[in-house]
Write a protein that holds these residues in place. Sequence first.
Motif, short mmCIF file in Angstrom:
data_model
loop_
_atom_site.label_atom_id
_atom_site.label_comp_id
_atom_site.label_asym_id
_atom_site.label_seq_id
_atom_site.Cartn_x
_atom_site.Cartn_y
_atom_site.Cartn_z
N ILE A 232 0.81 -1.21 0.00
CA ILE A 232 0.00 0.00 0.00
C ILE A 232 0.84 1.26 0.00
CG2 ILE A 232 -0.24 0.36 2.49
CD1 ILE A 232 -3.07 0.53 -0.11
N SER A 233 2.08 1.19 0.50
CA SER A 233 2.91 2.38 0.59
C SER A 233 3.57 2.74 -0.74
CB SER A 233 4.00 2.20 1.66
OG SER A 233 3.41 2.06 2.93
N ASP A 234 3.54 1.83 -1.70
CA ASP A 234 4.14 2.13 -3.01
C ASP A 234 3.47 3.35 -3.62
OD1 ASP A 234 5.71 -0.04 -2.72
OD2 ASP A 234 4.60 -1.34 -4.09
N GLY A 235 4.29 4.30 -4.02
CA GLY A 235 3.76 5.51 -4.65
C GLY A 235 3.35 6.59 -3.68
N GLN A 236 3.41 6.30 -2.36
CA GLN A 236 3.06 7.32 -1.38
C GLN A 236 4.23 8.28 -1.19
OE1 GLN A 236 -0.03 7.69 0.09
NE2 GLN A 236 -0.59 6.09 -1.38
N PRO A 237 3.95 9.56 -1.00
CA PRO A 237 5.05 10.53 -0.83
C PRO A 237 5.73 10.39 0.53
CG PRO A 237 2.92 11.59 -0.49
CD PRO A 237 2.62 10.20 -0.96
N TYR A 238 7.05 10.41 0.52
CA TYR A 238 7.84 10.40 1.74
C TYR A 238 8.61 11.71 1.83
CZ TYR A 238 6.97 5.46 2.72
OH TYR A 238 6.38 4.27 3.04
N SER A 239 8.47 12.38 2.96
CA SER A 239 9.20 13.63 3.15
C SER A 239 10.67 13.33 3.36
CB SER A 239 8.67 14.39 4.38
OG SER A 239 7.31 14.70 4.22
N PRO A 240 11.56 14.18 2.83
CA PRO A 240 12.98 14.02 3.17
C PRO A 240 13.13 14.14 4.68
CG PRO A 240 12.67 15.61 1.39
CD PRO A 240 11.31 15.31 1.93
N PRO A 241 14.03 13.36 5.28
CA PRO A 241 14.18 13.40 6.74
C PRO A 241 14.57 14.80 7.22
CG PRO A 241 15.32 11.50 5.82
CD PRO A 241 14.90 12.35 4.66
N PHE A 242 13.78 15.33 8.15
CA PHE A 242 14.11 16.63 8.71
C PHE A 242 13.76 16.72 10.20
CE2 PHE A 242 9.70 16.99 7.46
CZ PHE A 242 9.11 17.76 8.46
N ARG A 243 13.07 15.73 10.71
CA ARG A 243 12.66 15.80 12.12
C ARG A 243 13.67 15.14 13.06
NH1 ARG A 243 7.47 17.68 12.28
NH2 ARG A 243 6.11 17.20 10.50
N GLY A 244 14.53 14.29 12.55
CA GLY A 244 15.48 13.59 13.40
C GLY A 244 15.50 12.11 13.07
N LYS A 245 16.17 11.33 13.93
CA LYS A 245 16.30 9.90 13.75
C LYS A 245 15.42 9.17 14.77
CE LYS A 245 21.10 9.96 12.10
NZ LYS A 245 22.47 9.45 12.39
N ALA A 246 14.79 8.09 14.30
CA ALA A 246 13.92 7.31 15.18
C ALA A 246 14.17 5.82 14.98
CB ALA A 246 12.45 7.62 14.89
N VAL A 247 14.11 5.08 16.07
CA VAL A 247 14.15 3.63 16.04
C VAL A 247 12.80 3.11 16.55
CG1 VAL A 247 15.18 1.55 17.06
CG2 VAL A 247 16.64 3.44 16.32
N VAL A 248 12.22 2.17 15.82
CA VAL A 248 10.94 1.56 16.20
C VAL A 248 11.17 0.06 16.36
CG1 VAL A 248 8.53 1.16 15.57
CG2 VAL A 248 9.67 3.31 14.90
N THR A 249 10.69 -0.49 17.47
CA THR A 249 10.90 -1.92 17.72
C THR A 249 9.76 -2.47 18.56
OG1 THR A 249 12.50 -3.55 18.54
CG2 THR A 249 12.22 -1.54 19.85
N THR A 250 9.64 -3.78 18.55
CA THR A 250 8.82 -4.45 19.55
C THR A 250 9.77 -4.94 20.64
OG1 THR A 250 9.02 -6.62 18.50
CG2 THR A 250 7.19 -5.22 17.79
N SER A 251 9.20 -5.41 21.73
CA SER A 251 10.03 -5.93 22.80
C SER A 251 10.51 -7.34 22.47
CB SER A 251 9.24 -5.94 24.11
OG SER A 251 8.14 -6.82 23.99
N HIS A 252 11.49 -7.78 23.23
CA HIS A 252 11.91 -9.17 23.14
C HIS A 252 10.73 -10.09 23.48
CE1 HIS A 252 14.33 -12.73 23.39
NE2 HIS A 252 14.10 -12.89 24.68
N ASN A 253 10.58 -11.15 22.71
CA ASN A 253 9.51 -12.13 22.91
C ASN A 253 8.14 -11.59 22.52
OD1 ASN A 253 8.90 -14.84 23.62
ND2 ASN A 253 8.07 -14.19 25.59
N GLU A 254 8.11 -10.50 21.76
CA GLU A 254 6.86 -9.92 21.25
C GLU A 254 6.76 -10.19 19.75
OE1 GLU A 254 3.50 -8.87 21.32
OE2 GLU A 254 4.28 -7.79 23.07
#
Length: 373
Positions: A232-254
């Motif tokens: 679904i994300s194909d063709g969707q606009p992505y802003s050039p990074p300007f807000r900072g860096k982020a890491v997204v994760t689930t917890s261990h065993n999740e």
Amino acid sequence: MNLEALILSAQELPPVPLQACHAYHEAEDEMSGKVDVELAGRTDIMQLIGNNPLQMMYDNHKHHAAFMASVFSISGYELLARTIPWVYRAYSAHGFSYDYFPVELREWKVAVLDTLTGSNTDSIVAIYDWMLDKHSDMVALSTRSPSHPMPVSEEWLEVKNTFIDGLLEGDHRSCMELARHYVKSTGSILSLYQQIIQPAMYEIGQLWEQAEVSFAQEHLASAVITKILLGISDGQPYSPPFRGKAVVTTSHNEFHEIGAWMVADLLEQDGWETQYLGTNTASGDVLQTLNDFLPSLLIISVTMSFNLGDVRTLIRTIRHNPVHAGVTILVGGRVFIDNPELVAKIGADLFAANLDEMLRLTRALEHQNGYLP
């Protein structure tokens, strides 16, 4: 006894000393193994577990140990009171006898006394005694209606229900067509995620808890949504990074990743340079990513309450590293929606109840973190 009275009763339980918390955590596998052996050797075990595979019982024991270790470490007695009726409801719906639970809890009490010799176990035993004493109340509460579905705009309610039907049938083509049509109609992937996909998965989870759908159907629905997220994300606009860096994760065993995946996707579209670590990410790997990537934002998705102890330990480790003093830690997931008091107890900075709130909170961080130029 209603839930509020049960919570008040639980909040009178004694705190577990740090030494006993550590001893219980270190002995989780050993004690779980003892409980497995004792229950599996009973002549009536198939009757108690509704002729389910023994592995289902073993998994419950493993999760019980991790959950109780989390409860002890944060004195999460409101969480305890809210969770046990849910466990009764979910397992009884899948055929477990209510008689199984006191049998199990008595074996856990024996395992604690046999294994944690030399530790201050009085408070742990008192908590197990409380659970045994409240068994009839847990049964009564488990028979009450579960929580209501996530709210959906009236105009999209029929679409969401059609989407759920397609997911349970494994019809990925019709689900993808519906998703693309929705995005074209609304111009918003956020709306698709929040009005259709997230409520659909929440409701399917509730249907599994009530034994109205099978494990296979739940996994099939997750697989279809994975295909949709990939496409679904194909063709969707992505802003050039300007807000900072982020890491997204689930917890261990999740292993519930759809929420975290949608978060990472929305952050990228919103101008964050994002690294998404997927499911069941070991704490050491999260820490290594933080060291290498130096983000200003860490988002941790937690669905299952038995993972809270690992998340709390991870956050504490991050806090003790001065390199990451500027990292904002935001948490999300069903366990915090049901138990918002846990956010502070595990040491997180922020909690987002939904995707829209997540975007609002992270945008407010734009000028507050230490890694932005």
